[in-house]
Design a protein around this motif. Structure first.
Motif, PDB file in Angstrom:
ATOM      1  N   ALA A   1     -24.341  15.459 -40.844  1.00 35.18           N
ATOM      2  CA  ALA A   1     -24.477  14.418 -41.870  1.00 35.18           C
ATOM      3  C   ALA A   1     -25.839  13.743 -41.824  1.00 35.18           C
ATOM      4  O   ALA A   1     -26.374  13.314 -42.843  1.00 35.18           O
ATOM      5  CB  ALA A   1     -23.363  13.374 -41.698  1.00 35.18           C
TER       6      ALA A   1
ATOM      7  N   SER B   1     -28.932  14.922 -44.202  1.00 33.21           N
ATOM      8  CA  SER B   1     -28.370  14.965 -45.546  1.00 33.21           C
ATOM      9  C   SER B   1     -29.278  15.689 -46.532  1.00 33.21           C
ATOM     10  O   SER B   1     -28.803  16.360 -47.447  1.00 33.21           O
ATOM     11  CB  SER B   1     -28.089  13.542 -46.038  1.00 33.21           C
TER      12      SER B   1
ATOM     13  N   VAL C   1     -27.408   8.065 -48.104  1.00 35.74           N
ATOM     14  CA  VAL C   1     -27.164   9.447 -47.692  1.00 35.74           C
ATOM     15  C   VAL C   1     -26.941  10.330 -48.915  1.00 35.74           C
ATOM     16  O   VAL C   1     -27.449  11.458 -48.998  1.00 35.74           O
ATOM     17  CB  VAL C   1     -25.963   9.530 -46.731  1.00 35.74           C
TER      18      VAL C   1
ATOM     19  N   THR D   1     -29.145  13.573 -50.177  1.00 33.90           N
ATOM     20  CA  THR D   1     -28.508  14.872 -50.385  1.00 33.90           C
ATOM     21  C   THR D   1     -28.780  15.395 -51.787  1.00 33.90           C
ATOM     22  O   THR D   1     -29.101  16.577 -51.977  1.00 33.90           O
ATOM     23  CB  THR D   1     -26.991  14.762 -50.162  1.00 33.90           C
TER      24      THR D   1
END
Length: 207
Positions: free
Chosen positions: A74, A77, A159, A163
């Protein structure tokens, strides 16, 4: 009849609204048809190659392959978005019944008109393919993250933005590379320089 610089006569079928001669261009529809189908496979091919290179780079840095469907942790991202765009592009062939007609329309309204406008050089064809390919694949790369734009999204906005940025930028890269391949195939079939041979400068590159 219209003559090019070498004296070769090209068939004219009247004039358009700007007074430019309408030329009978051979293999124009064939080039649009073939390059439209090829573009779908070009996107998948470019995505597979880039995914393979990314996996090799990840192995060289971390010592192991990408986990699952190429997902990064994570905290990475941006790279997760990159791999998402690659995966979406690799499965592009499975939605060819949607993408191929769309590409045919775009090519017919851009590259299909270029020979009639007297575009004999390769640059306009490459620019049109690069831009259209980048826009199409870049927009498609946002589809997996459409939930981010809803009011029910509860995740981290920073995040998610990273992404999406990685996915869109990778989609733009894939689309532009696939567009360059598509333009190459289109020009190999059409060969506009051979057909036009520099018409009268008053009809060249005039919109």
């Amino acid at each position: 009849m219209v003559q090019d610089a070498s004296g070769t006569k090209l068939q004219s079928i009247g004039t358009d609204m700007f007074g430019r001669p309408r030329l009978s261009i051979r293999r124009n529809k064939l080039a649009c048809f073939v390059s439209g189908i090829f573009s779908v496979f070009a996107v998948t091919l470019v995505a597979i190659c880039l995914f393979f290179l990314l996996n090799l780079l990840h192995i060289a840095i971390t010592g192991h392959e990408l986990d699952g469907m190429g997902r990064f942790p994570a905290e990475n991202s941006f790279l997760t978005g990159v791999t998402t765009a690659l995966i979406v592009s690799m499965f592009n062939v499975f939605v060819c019944f949607i993408t191929v007609p769309l590409v045919w329309i775009l090519l017919g309204q851009s590259l299909g008109r270029f020979p009639h406008r007297g575009f004999a050089t390769r640059l306009p064809y490459f620019i049109a393919c690069l831009l259209s390919g980048a826009c199409l694949v870049g927009l498609a790369s946002i589809i997996p993250y459409q939930h981010f734009f809803t009011d029910t999204y509860t995740g981290s906005r920073s995040v998610a933005l990273q992404t999406i940025a990685g996915s869109v930028l990778c989609g733009l890269l894939i689309g532009s590379l696939a567009g360059a391949l598509t333009a190459t195939v289109h020009l190999l079939i059409l060969r506009p320089a051979t057909q036009l041979r520099r018409l009268d400068t008053s009809t060249i590159h005039v919109f």
